[in-house]
Write a protein that holds these residues in place. Structure first.
Motif, PDB file in Angstrom:
ATOM      1  N   SER A  98       1.147  -1.496   0.024  1.00 13.12           N
ATOM      2  CA  SER A  98       0.040  -0.242   0.169  1.00 13.12           C
ATOM      3  C   SER A  98       0.932   0.886   0.234  1.00 13.12           C
ATOM      4  O   SER A  98       0.984   2.409  -1.059  1.00 13.12           O
ATOM      5  N   ARG A  99       1.657   1.570   1.128  1.00 14.61           N
ATOM      6  CA  ARG A  99       2.494   2.619   0.928  1.00 14.61           C
ATOM      7  C   ARG A  99       3.528   2.762  -0.164  1.00 14.61           C
ATOM      8  O   ARG A  99       3.676   4.186  -0.878  1.00 14.61           O
ATOM      9  N   GLU A 149       2.705   1.762  -3.238  1.00 13.84           N
ATOM     10  CA  GLU A 149       1.698   2.107  -4.380  1.00 13.84           C
ATOM     11  C   GLU A 149       1.326   3.639  -4.217  1.00 13.84           C
ATOM     12  O   GLU A 149       0.839   4.130  -5.405  1.00 13.84           O
ATOM     13  N   ASN A 150       1.116   4.072  -2.487  1.00 14.11           N
ATOM     14  CA  ASN A 150       1.151   5.178  -1.699  1.00 14.11           C
ATOM     15  C   ASN A 150       2.285   6.174  -2.905  1.00 14.11           C
ATOM     16  O   ASN A 150       1.504   7.563  -3.179  1.00 14.11           O
ATOM     17  N   ASN A 193       1.955   9.897  -5.303  1.00 11.98           N
ATOM     18  CA  ASN A 193       1.879  10.496  -4.762  1.00 11.98           C
ATOM     19  C   ASN A 193       2.733  11.526  -4.469  1.00 11.98           C
ATOM     20  O   ASN A 193       2.589  12.324  -4.501  1.00 11.98           O
ATOM     21  N   SER A 194       4.471  10.912  -4.952  1.00 10.02           N
ATOM     22  CA  SER A 194       5.308  12.109  -4.538  1.00 10.02           C
ATOM     23  C   SER A 194       6.498  11.702  -5.723  1.00 10.02           C
ATOM     24  O   SER A 194       7.036  12.368  -5.617  1.00 10.02           O
ATOM     25  N   SER A 235       9.957   9.505  -6.587  1.00  9.11           N
ATOM     26  CA  SER A 235       8.749   8.070  -6.087  1.00  9.11           C
ATOM     27  C   SER A 235       9.926   7.025  -6.170  1.00  9.11           C
ATOM     28  O   SER A 235       9.651   6.259  -5.699  1.00  9.11           O
TER      29      SER A 235
END
Length: 288
Positions: free
Chosen positions: A133-134, A136-137, A141-142, A146
């Motif tokens: 999950s982290r 993918e996030n 978003n980063s 990323s």
């Protein structure tokens, strides 16, 4: 209710600076339901991690043959290895990321990743779910960070999956546990000063050479080295928390000669026991 097909992904091109870090993630995403989950004779140029979260799939590769995989299975894909997969029946869902670099190649050389046995039953492990999950996030978003942020999470996942597959993390109790898992438990919970590696192997009903080889492969430590490190770890704790003298601590942790203990402690920790006690220096041990 049948889930709606959904495919979410993002791709990045690692910069030269990112590649110098030795590990990078170039894409991440997830497939839900029937969305793009049939592949035939694909060959990747990088490594990939795939975690089935629902349903079942047929998986075929040049190194594994045909396998039926169910929810809770994490499997690794390897560069140049041809593979295919498709649903067994009905929809299936998978989370994935693609990664590469010399660090990953080192993981493969050390047995953390195996093309011959790329499957790990992680079930619904919450830490595995959190890392996916982290990751993918991060990719959604980063922005430019990323790639390195994803690399840190990928590193954790490789080690976590290896720990789960060997039983070193969340391992089974009792007779079903592997010899290495049992050995680690004994070394950590009993007095390592009273443990002889050969006698430990006999106690576990396994050949010493086999235990020694498996221990290094699964933990990255030689068996004798791990016992010594546990002795020094306990010595650090006693130096920090107890009023015992250095001579008493040496004896308590299995060193008959306090002078040898002090020399070894200084070599491994970087400072003598007396200085460690005075400064509460909890730094890492030096490598030989």
């Amino acid at each position: 209710m049948k889930p709606s097909p959904q495919f979410v992904s993002r791709y990045e091109v690692p910069s030269a600076a990112h590649q110098q870090l030795g590990l990078w993630v170039s894409s991440a995403g997830y497939n839900v339901g029937d969305a793009q989950t049939n592949l035939r004779d694909r060959v990747l140029g990088q490594y990939a991690a795939c975690w089935i979260t629902a349903g079942k799939a047929w998986f075929t590769s040049e190194t594994t043959g045909d396998r039926e995989l169910s929810a809770g299975t994490l499997y690794w894909l390897f560069p140049t290895v041809r593979h295919s997969y498709r649903p067994v029946h009905g929809p299936w869902s998978v989370r994935w990321f693609v990664f590469n670099g010399p660090v990953v190649e080192a993981f493969e050389r050390q047995g953390f990743l195996s093309a011959a046995n790329p499957f790990v039953n992680v079930g619904n492990d919450p830490e595995v779910a959190s890392l996916f999950s982290r990751l993918e996030n991060v990719f959604l978003n980063s922005g430019p960070l990323s790639v390195p942020l994803g690399a840190a999470l990928a590193y954790q996942l490789v080690v976590l999956a290896h720990g789960i597959s060997t039983g070193l993390i969340g391992g089974e109790n009792g007779a079903a546990a592997s010899p290495v898992t049992k050995a680690v438990r004994i070394i950590e919970n009993e007095n390592p000063a009273q443990l002889d590696p050969e006698s430990l192997a006999e106690r576990l009903n396994v050949g010493y050479s086999t235990l020694r080889r498996q221990f290094r492969s699964q933990t990255g430590y030689a068996l004798k080295e791990y016992i010594l490190r546990v002795q020094l770890k306990r010595a650090k704790s006693l130096l920090t928390l107890s009023p015992l003298t250095i001579e008493q601590i040496a004896a308590e942790t299995g060193f008959a000669d306090p002078y040898y203990f002090s020399r070894l402690f200084r070599k491994r920790v970087g400072v003598p026991p007396s200085v460690f006690r005075r400064t509460s220096n909890m730094g890492e041990e030096r490598k030989e």
